[in-house]
Motif scaffolding. Structure first.
Motif, PDB file in Angstrom:
ATOM      1  N   ALA A  68      28.721  32.399  43.712  1.00  0.00           N
ATOM      2  CA  ALA A  68      28.895  33.777  43.394  1.00  0.00           C
ATOM      3  C   ALA A  68      27.727  34.769  43.836  1.00  0.00           C
ATOM      4  O   ALA A  68      26.575  34.070  43.475  1.00  0.00           O
ATOM      5  CB  ALA A  68      29.645  34.092  42.107  1.00  0.00           C
ATOM      6  N   ASP A  70      26.486  38.384  42.301  1.00  0.00           N
ATOM      7  CA  ASP A  70      26.767  39.742  41.772  1.00  0.00           C
ATOM      8  C   ASP A  70      25.333  40.439  41.664  1.00  0.00           C
ATOM      9  O   ASP A  70      24.465  40.371  40.628  1.00  0.00           O
ATOM     10  CB  ASP A  70      27.248  39.341  40.288  1.00  0.00           C
ATOM     11  CG  ASP A  70      27.809  40.760  39.200  1.00  0.00           C
ATOM     12  OD1 ASP A  70      27.409  41.651  39.841  1.00  0.00           O
ATOM     13  OD2 ASP A  70      28.129  40.151  38.554  1.00  0.00           O
ATOM     14  N   ASN A  72      25.962  44.112  41.345  1.00  0.00           N
ATOM     15  CA  ASN A  72      26.376  45.434  40.967  1.00  0.00           C
ATOM     16  C   ASN A  72      25.604  46.122  40.032  1.00  0.00           C
ATOM     17  O   ASN A  72      24.403  45.756  39.286  1.00  0.00           O
ATOM     18  CB  ASN A  72      27.525  45.145  39.972  1.00  0.00           C
ATOM     19  CG  ASN A  72      28.717  44.695  40.519  1.00  0.00           C
ATOM     20  OD1 ASN A  72      28.976  44.718  41.785  1.00  0.00           O
ATOM     21  ND2 ASN A  72      29.913  44.288  39.742  1.00  0.00           N
ATOM     22  N   LEU A  92      32.766  34.816  45.333  1.00  0.00           N
ATOM     23  CA  LEU A  92      32.646  36.236  44.817  1.00  0.00           C
ATOM     24  C   LEU A  92      31.698  36.876  45.172  1.00  0.00           C
ATOM     25  O   LEU A  92      30.446  36.455  45.319  1.00  0.00           O
ATOM     26  CB  LEU A  92      32.652  36.393  43.228  1.00  0.00           C
ATOM     27  CG  LEU A  92      33.566  35.486  42.122  1.00  0.00           C
ATOM     28  CD1 LEU A  92      33.405  35.850  40.556  1.00  0.00           C
ATOM     29  CD2 LEU A  92      35.025  36.146  42.627  1.00  0.00           C
ATOM     30  N   HIS A  94      30.159  40.619  44.906  1.00  0.00           N
ATOM     31  CA  HIS A  94      30.461  41.700  44.139  1.00  0.00           C
ATOM     32  C   HIS A  94      29.082  42.718  44.569  1.00  0.00           C
ATOM     33  O   HIS A  94      27.915  42.379  43.866  1.00  0.00           O
ATOM     34  CB  HIS A  94      30.507  41.628  42.642  1.00  0.00           C
ATOM     35  CG  HIS A  94      32.004  41.119  42.146  1.00  0.00           C
ATOM     36  ND1 HIS A  94      32.285  40.677  40.782  1.00  0.00           N
ATOM     37  CD2 HIS A  94      32.918  40.670  42.789  1.00  0.00           C
ATOM     38  CE1 HIS A  94      33.235  40.187  40.965  1.00  0.00           C
ATOM     39  NE2 HIS A  94      33.636  40.116  42.016  1.00  0.00           N
ATOM     40  N   ASN A  96      28.979  46.412  43.739  1.00  0.00           N
ATOM     41  CA  ASN A  96      29.275  47.754  43.311  1.00  0.00           C
ATOM     42  C   ASN A  96      28.110  48.505  43.019  1.00  0.00           C
ATOM     43  O   ASN A  96      27.016  48.018  42.229  1.00  0.00           O
ATOM     44  CB  ASN A  96      30.163  47.474  42.071  1.00  0.00           C
ATOM     45  CG  ASN A  96      30.594  48.921  41.353  1.00  0.00           C
ATOM     46  OD1 ASN A  96      30.276  49.962  41.749  1.00  0.00           O
ATOM     47  ND2 ASN A  96      31.087  48.843  40.133  1.00  0.00           N
ATOM     48  N   GLU A 116      36.809  37.529  46.165  1.00  0.00           N
ATOM     49  CA  GLU A 116      36.768  38.765  45.709  1.00  0.00           C
ATOM     50  C   GLU A 116      35.796  39.497  46.393  1.00  0.00           C
ATOM     51  O   GLU A 116      34.634  38.955  46.364  1.00  0.00           O
ATOM     52  CB  GLU A 116      36.583  38.798  44.093  1.00  0.00           C
ATOM     53  CG  GLU A 116      37.689  38.319  43.103  1.00  0.00           C
ATOM     54  CD  GLU A 116      37.144  38.354  41.719  1.00  0.00           C
ATOM     55  OE1 GLU A 116      36.122  39.297  41.588  1.00  0.00           O
ATOM     56  OE2 GLU A 116      37.981  37.813  40.751  1.00  0.00           O
ATOM     57  N   ASP A 118      33.779  43.078  46.296  1.00  0.00           N
ATOM     58  CA  ASP A 118      33.850  44.469  45.820  1.00  0.00           C
ATOM     59  C   ASP A 118      32.512  45.266  46.510  1.00  0.00           C
ATOM     60  O   ASP A 118      31.379  44.871  46.331  1.00  0.00           O
ATOM     61  CB  ASP A 118      33.247  44.391  44.330  1.00  0.00           C
ATOM     62  CG  ASP A 118      33.172  45.751  43.459  1.00  0.00           C
ATOM     63  OD1 ASP A 118      33.373  46.604  44.072  1.00  0.00           O
ATOM     64  OD2 ASP A 118      33.324  45.664  42.274  1.00  0.00           O
ATOM     65  N   SER A 120      32.359  48.791  46.444  1.00  0.00           N
ATOM     66  CA  SER A 120      32.761  50.078  45.824  1.00  0.00           C
ATOM     67  C   SER A 120      31.537  50.747  45.410  1.00  0.00           C
ATOM     68  O   SER A 120      30.413  50.284  45.235  1.00  0.00           O
ATOM     69  CB  SER A 120      33.420  50.123  44.612  1.00  0.00           C
ATOM     70  OG  SER A 120      33.134  49.136  43.473  1.00  0.00           O
ATOM     71  N   TYR A 140      41.180  40.100  46.141  1.00  0.00           N
ATOM     72  CA  TYR A 140      40.576  41.422  45.546  1.00  0.00           C
ATOM     73  C   TYR A 140      39.739  42.214  46.458  1.00  0.00           C
ATOM     74  O   TYR A 140      38.785  41.524  46.977  1.00  0.00           O
ATOM     75  CB  TYR A 140      39.965  40.917  44.147  1.00  0.00           C
ATOM     76  CG  TYR A 140      39.453  42.129  43.376  1.00  0.00           C
ATOM     77  CD1 TYR A 140      39.965  42.651  42.310  1.00  0.00           C
ATOM     78  CD2 TYR A 140      38.153  42.911  44.002  1.00  0.00           C
ATOM     79  CE1 TYR A 140      39.548  43.761  41.642  1.00  0.00           C
ATOM     80  CE2 TYR A 140      37.551  43.557  43.204  1.00  0.00           C
ATOM     81  CZ  TYR A 140      38.336  44.328  42.160  1.00  0.00           C
ATOM     82  OH  TYR A 140      37.978  45.427  41.049  1.00  0.00           O
ATOM     83  N   ASP A 142      37.879  45.811  47.173  1.00  0.00           N
ATOM     84  CA  ASP A 142      37.782  46.968  46.328  1.00  0.00           C
ATOM     85  C   ASP A 142      36.578  47.850  47.354  1.00  0.00           C
ATOM     86  O   ASP A 142      35.552  47.514  47.201  1.00  0.00           O
ATOM     87  CB  ASP A 142      36.994  46.868  45.229  1.00  0.00           C
ATOM     88  CG  ASP A 142      36.670  48.073  44.191  1.00  0.00           C
ATOM     89  OD1 ASP A 142      36.904  49.268  44.656  1.00  0.00           O
ATOM     90  OD2 ASP A 142      36.506  47.840  42.957  1.00  0.00           O
TER      91      ASP A 142
END
Length: 358
Positions: A68, A70, A72, A92, A94, A96, A116, A118, A120, A140, A142
């Protein structure tokens, strides 16, 4: 036995190192100094990178893999790089609230474990990035709060996605007619520039929440919404929808939030809406409803029920009478299913809004 530096896991971590260092070089601003930790071959120690144990077919651990990412709210500025496709165990991604921009590499389709994505609240723009629809196990997606433009592809709703967030972009054109093919439980199309009618082909979606608010949609609310047996939230507010509410709304036994506010809907607000047993929030403000059925009239103002700025006699905070003299779309006729409407009935065909002949 393989030497330690040639095990499958070691090879994957070497590829991860190559991918992450290539990505680091494409990041031009790192105000939080997150990438200061991206030094050396131990990628599992990098901030925002998460590793897990890899297992062989017998369930025995074989070493570490990058599972993963992350980052964000990292406020990173830069681009995504094609080398990210080397992270074949990544599930994952992510990102964001950063400042990533430019193209999304087509090589991401090789991320066979990714579920996933993301992206966004970044600076992505241009047409819908159709290349991400080739990621085989994505569930998922986004893309909200970017600056994407143009139409969204039909293929989006043929993918096995559970959540689709496209809100707060600049998408336009009509919503694809195959929206009903999507197995997603959440679809958010709010705050874009979509035009045309809400697609009728929405039957038997597993949808729990669908948001159309603040677009430029026209026509009637289709009978097909009654097929969403598990729907909990429906928001079509701030569009230009006209006509009467369909009887099929009575089938939404699990609905909790209905927002029809700031459209041009008319007629008498029926009991079949106000008597929905799970309903806790009903907004019809800013329309041209001319009356309330007995069940709706008994609902207290406030407490989640808003009937203001309509044309309802005897109610406070209504439109001035001159505004109610000519109902917008008054010549519009919504084609409906034959009555009596039976919940759960599959109807083959289309529904349209037509003007009567002169």
């Amino acid at each position: 036995m393989n030497p330690p530096n040639t095990t499958p896991s070691a090879s994957k971590l070497t590829k991860a190192y190559t991918a992450l260092q290539a990505w680091k070089s494409a990041i031009s601003d790192d105000p939080l100094e997150i990438l200061n930790s991206w030094v050396g071959s131990n990628v599992c120690s990098y901030k925002g990178i998460f590793c897990s144990d890899s297992l062989d077919y017998t369930g025995n651990p074989t070493g570490k893999i990058v599972a993963a990412i992350d980052l964000n709210h990292a406020n990173l500025k830069g681009t995504l790089v094609k080398e990210l496709s080397l992270l074949t165990d990544l599930s994952l991604l992510h990102l964001n609230s950063n400042r990533f921009s430019d193209e999304i590499p087509s090589s991401l389709k090789y991320l066979s474990s990714l579920t996933e994505l993301d992206l966004s609240n970044n600076n992505f723009s241009g047409q819908f990035p159709s290349q991400i629809l080739s990621i085989p196990n994505l569930r998922y997606l986004d893309l909200r709060y970017n600056s994407y433009t143009g139409e969204i592809p039909d293929e989006l709703f043929n993918r096995n996605l559970d959540a689709i967030f496209l809100n707060n972009n600049l998408f336009d054109g009509e919503i694809p007619q195959n929206l009903g093919n999507s197995p997603a439980s959440v679809v958010n199309l709010a705050n874009n520039r979509f035009t045309g009618a809400i697609p009728f082909s929405l039957s038997y979606m597993g949808i729990k929440e669908i948001l159309f608010l603040n677009n430029q949609l026209t026509g009637c609310i289709p009978d097909g919404v009654g097929m969403w047996a598990g729907l909990q939230v429906l928001d079509v507010s701030s569009n230009s929808l006209t006509g009467h509410l369909p009887d099929s709304l009575s089938c939404l036994s699990g609905i909790e939030v209905l927002n029809f506010g700031r459209n041009m809907l008319s007629g008498v607000l029926p009991d079949l809406v106000c008597s929905l047993r799970s309903l806790v929030n009903l907004t019809v403000s800013g329309n041209f409803f001319s009356g309330l059925s007995h069940g709706c009239d008994r609902l207290a103002v406030g407490g989640g029920f808003d009937f203001s700025f309509n044309c309802i006699p005897g109610r406070e905070m209504q439109r001035p009478q001159p505004d109610c003299a000519a109902v917008p779309g008054g010549g519009l006729s919504c084609l409906r299913m034959m009555k009596p409407f039976v919940c759960g009935t599959m109807v083959v065909g289309a529904e349209a809004a037509v003007s009567p002949p002169p």
